[in-house]
Design an enzyme around this catalytic site. Structure first.
Site, PDB file in Angstrom:
ATOM      1  CB  CYS A 215      57.015  38.894  39.969  1.00 33.05           C
ATOM      2  SG  CYS A 215      57.996  39.584  39.618  1.00 33.05           S
TER       3      CYS A 215
ATOM      4  CD  GLU B  53      59.195  44.565  63.455  1.00 32.23           C
ATOM      5  OE1 GLU B  53      60.477  44.372  62.949  1.00 32.23           O
ATOM      6  OE2 GLU B  53      58.088  45.128  62.310  1.00 32.23           O
TER       7      GLU B  53
ATOM      8  CG  ASN C 248      55.376  35.471  39.548  1.00 24.42           C
ATOM      9  OD1 ASN C 248      56.201  36.625  38.346  1.00 24.42           O
ATOM     10  ND2 ASN C 248      55.090  35.430  40.242  1.00 24.42           N
ATOM     11  N   GLY C 249      60.148  34.642  39.459  1.00 27.96           N
ATOM     12  CA  GLY C 249      62.146  34.142  39.392  1.00 27.96           C
ATOM     13  C   GLY C 249      62.796  34.871  39.035  1.00 27.96           C
TER      14      GLY C 249
ATOM     15  CD  GLU D 162      59.490  47.668  56.813  1.00 27.97           C
ATOM     16  OE1 GLU D 162      59.782  46.836  56.369  1.00 27.97           O
ATOM     17  OE2 GLU D 162      58.587  47.285  57.893  1.00 27.97           O
TER      18      GLU D 162
ATOM     19  CD1 TRP E  13      59.782  44.866  43.832  1.00 31.55           C
ATOM     20  CD2 TRP E  13      61.090  43.497  43.203  1.00 31.55           C
ATOM     21  NE1 TRP E  13      60.536  45.191  44.606  1.00 31.55           N
ATOM     22  CE2 TRP E  13      61.718  44.735  44.137  1.00 31.55           C
ATOM     23  CE3 TRP E  13      62.120  42.713  43.411  1.00 31.55           C
ATOM     24  CZ2 TRP E  13      62.519  44.650  45.116  1.00 31.55           C
ATOM     25  CZ3 TRP E  13      63.459  42.448  43.809  1.00 31.55           C
ATOM     26  CH2 TRP E  13      63.381  43.700  45.163  1.00 31.55           C
TER      27      TRP E  13
ATOM     28  NE  ARG F 272      51.569  38.061  46.422  1.00 33.64           N
ATOM     29  CZ  ARG F 272      52.436  36.686  46.564  1.00 33.64           C
ATOM     30  NH1 ARG F 272      52.952  37.214  46.313  1.00 33.64           N
ATOM     31  NH2 ARG F 272      51.670  35.722  47.285  1.00 33.64           N
TER      32      ARG F 272
ATOM     33  CE  LYS G  42      57.293  47.421  60.271  1.00 31.75           C
ATOM     34  NZ  LYS G  42      57.662  45.973  60.260  1.00 31.75           N
TER      35      LYS G  42
ATOM     36  CE  LYS H  30      53.137  41.443  53.989  1.00 31.94           C
ATOM     37  NZ  LYS H  30      52.640  42.120  54.800  1.00 31.94           N
TER      38      LYS H  30
ATOM     39  CG  HIS I 154      80.401  51.357  74.587  1.00 36.67           C
ATOM     40  ND1 HIS I 154      81.598  51.321  74.990  1.00 36.67           N
ATOM     41  CD2 HIS I 154      79.515  50.828  75.642  1.00 36.67           C
ATOM     42  CE1 HIS I 154      81.122  51.039  76.390  1.00 36.67           C
ATOM     43  NE2 HIS I 154      79.924  50.634  76.643  1.00 36.67           N
TER      44      HIS I 154
HETATM   45  N1  HGA Z   1      63.646  37.709  36.667  1.00 36.76           N
HETATM   46  C1  HGA Z   1      62.270  38.332  36.254  1.00 36.76           C
HETATM   47  C2  HGA Z   1      61.003  38.494  37.391  1.00 36.76           C
HETATM   48  C3  HGA Z   1      61.552  39.384  38.458  1.00 36.76           C
HETATM   49  C4  HGA Z   1      60.205  38.202  39.411  1.00 36.76           C
HETATM   50  O1  HGA Z   1      59.853  37.285  39.852  1.00 36.76           O
HETATM   51  N2  HGA Z   1      60.449  40.193  40.787  1.00 36.76           N
HETATM   52  O2  HGA Z   1      59.451  39.166  41.572  1.00 36.76           O
HETATM   53  C5  HGA Z   1      62.250  39.955  35.609  1.00 36.76           C
HETATM   54  O3  HGA Z   1      63.303  40.788  36.551  1.00 36.76           O
HETATM   55  O4  HGA Z   1      61.678  40.664  35.110  1.00 36.76           O
END
Ligand code: HGA
Length: 611
Positions: A2, A484, A100-101, A491, A75, A27, A488, A606, A507
């Site tokens: 986020c 790695e 965020n969080g 991803e 996110w 990100r 890559k 990111k 094996h």
């Molecule tokens: N929990 C919040 C924010 C998610 C977040 O920080 N993502 O990196 C949500 O789900 O909207």
């Protein structure tokens, strides 16, 4: 993950918010939104799923003009990536929040707030914050005071920004577990989760610390710490090139970052090498004393950084004779760990905000480790602040989601750690340090030579374009390099790729080998080469296609179904760094051929700031 941007100014701030979000796009996110206090005295918002350009188009079609606003790229952690879950979240038409969080007690708070008559319009944990604050404002009318009281009820992690129709001259912010920075302008001020978002408007920043609450007005910033005491935070002038957020002549950030490796490796070595030894003080003033006591090393990291740690285990044990354990942070943090006496805890993270790695460090502090060292690319990150020692990789901002230059600079830093520990503890064989210091000095040139393989690797990528599965093989310290390489490819090209130590082939995984499954091998010219050649015969005998990255002097040649790509010669100990380059190029060109979104691969972000 986020991103947050906020602004309070005399000019219209909508374009500043959108430009800020664009700068955070690298990100990774799934939706974006902004809220503005308009000239009509209302809070209005626009939200869109998908790219920031969608949001930009929505604002262009239906403009928002105002001098106070907040914006967000999301996110999703709680609730699907839909428009109604996108931030900002409102309480009535009075308050807007971006966050965020993760709020861990959101269910309990949601029930309480529903009981108080609040209606929820999203499935996010974030929405409880805005209603809780709204409720608090009924008894505590000042926005800053209400925020101070409300966050006391939140469990979990947040970096958040708030605006209110009732106090439209200010932007409020709170930080606990998720970074926030204030950007200082002249007669205008800004807020973001990363200063990169604000480089367009200022180069002066104030970093909020854990537990801080800030009230940001056009001409004044007030900050209170976790105890509620009013504090000053230092103003930092940012010097790093603004050009970092620019692709320059390259088609993608990832390709640009792959090509930056000679320069950033050089930068990572600068000031850290003496004539024939590593300067241990590069790790901090107390490093020599601490390193002298180290009898074991525990490395903890995630993803690409974990692979760097796996390479370091070979180095620490082989060169410095120090037992080393390596573990992914999400496992380490929840496991009952037995800590050997005198163990150094080493965390590795590009951003220094990786939630699992940070939590592992915090746990480690309770477990009796000798001390902690962070190997990190961001000097102002939580990981750095909370570790006893730090070595900064000087990779510069890495925009491509798939890490490249951060990985090689981590490897260089871990080699510096190996030599420093060996030096201080006198466990290196005679002459090893001087020889490796000499070779490290030549490394940027060697990496430049490896980059000259670009065109050959691009051609080789054609072998993969129609494939769905790939095996990567390596032995010794090249096994994590193979891991790695596989990561890559997964991803960015979405081809299923797995890495095995070459000796494990028979094996199990050999059962998968047929002409549809290319097998990529990294084969430096070391004592394991003959054994590796036998493993490759096992693949050829089953009709498997081999792509071998081999030392020029390894005596391997093309044959039916075997494509040998010559890699410049390098001392064995540094081979993992050099062999990474062609594998990065390979995944890049396969992804380009497949037409995927190289810099922002689907589903990935990111800096992984949530668990
Ligand atoms: N929990 C919040 C924010 C998610 C977040 O920080 N993502 O990196 C949500 O789900 O909207």
């Amino acid at each position: 993950m986020c991103g947050i941007v906020g602004a309070v100014a005399e000019r219209n701030i909508t374009t500043i918010l959108i430009e800020g979000l664009k700068r955070l796009e690298y990100r990774g996110y799934d939706s974006a939104g902004l809220a503005v206090y308009t000239q009509q005295g209302n809070l209005e918002r626009r939200r869109r799923i998908g790219k920031v350009s969608e949001l930009e188009a929505a604002v262009a079609a239906d403009p928002l003009v105002g001098q106070l606003g907040i914006a967000h790229t999301r996110w999703a952690t709680h609730g699907a990536p839909t428009e109604h879950n996108a931030h900002p979240h409102f309480s009535g038409q009075e308050l807007a929040v971006v966050h965020n969080g993760i709020i861990e007690n959101h269910e309990e708070l949601r029930e309480q707030l529903k009981g108080l008559g609040y209606l929820f319009s999203s499935e996010t944990d974030t929405e409880v914050i805005v209603h809780l604050l709204h409720h608090t404002l009924k008894t505590v009318p000042d926005l800053a005071d209400a925020l101070k009281a409300a966050v006391k009820q939140l469990h979990g992690a947040y970096g958040l920004a708030v605006i209110s129709v009732h106090q439209p001259d200010r932007l409020l912010a709170a930080r606990s577990g998720s970074p926030l920075v204030i950007g200082l302008g002249h007669g205008e001020n800004f807020l973001a989760s990363d200063q990169l978002a604000l480089r367009q408007v200022t180069d002066r920043f104030m970093y909020l610390e854990e537990g801080d609450i800030a009230e940001i007005r056009r001409d004044q910033v007030s900050i209170w710490d976790v105890t509620g005491a009013k504090v000053q935070r230092e103003t930092v002038q940012y010097h790093e090139g603004a050009e970092a957020a620019d692709k320059g002549e390259y088609r993608h950030f990832m390709l640009k970052e792959i090509h930056e490796q000679p320069t950033v490796v050089q930068r990572t070595l600068e000031g850290r090498l003496g004539k024939d030894h590593v300067l241990v003080q590069a790790f901090g003033p107390q490093a020599a004393d601490l390193f002298a006591k180290v009898r074991n090393v525990q490395i903890v990291a995630c993803g690409t950084s974990y692979h760097a740690g796996m390479v370091a285990r070979y180095w620490l044990e082989e060169l410095a004779g120090i037992p080393c354990q390596v573990e992914v942070a999400s496992e380490f943090r929840y496991r009952k760990v037995v800590v050997q006496p005198d163990t150094l805890f080493v965390s590795i993270s590009q951003s220094g905000e990786t939630a699992d790695t940070l939590a592992a460090l915090r746990n480690a502090k309770q477990l009796g480790f000798l001390g902690s060292l962070a190997i990190c690319n961001v000097g102002i990150s939580s990981l750095v602040r909370e570790s006893d020692l730090t070595l900064l990789t000087q990779a510069g901002p890495e925009i491509g989601v798939a890490s490249t230059k951060a990985f090689t600079t981590q490897l260089v830093s871990l080699m510096l750690l190996t030599l420093s520990l060996g030096q201080v503890r006198s466990t290196l064989a005679a002459g090893v340090e001087a020889e490796l210091v000499e070779e490290l000095r030549r490394l940027p040139t060697r990496l430049g030579e490896a980059l000259a393989m670009d065109a050959v690797v691009e051609k080789t990528a054609e072998l993969f374009a129609d494939k769905h599965h790939t095996l990567f093989l390596g032995r010794g310290a090249q096994f994590p390099v193979a891991m790695e390489g596989a990561l890559k490819l997964k991803e960015i090209s979405y081809i299923h790729a797995e890495a095995y130590p070459a000796g494990e082939l028979k094996h199990g995984p050999l059962a998968l080998v047929d002409s549809d499954m290319p097998v990529v091998t990294v084969a430096p010219n070391n004592e394991l080469l003959e054994k590796l050649k036998s493993n490759l015969q096992e693949v050829r005998a089953r009709g498997g296609q081999l792509i071998v990255f081999a030392d020029q002097a390894a005596g391997m040649s093309n044959g039916e179904g075997t494509h040998v790509i010559a890699v410049p010669h390098i001392i064995d100990a540094l081979a993992p760094i050099l062999y990474t380059i062609p594998l990065q190029l390979l995944s890049y060109y396969v992804a380009v051929l497949k037409g995927t979104d190289v810099d922002q691969p689907r589903n990935l972000a990111k800096s992984v700031t949530v668990e």
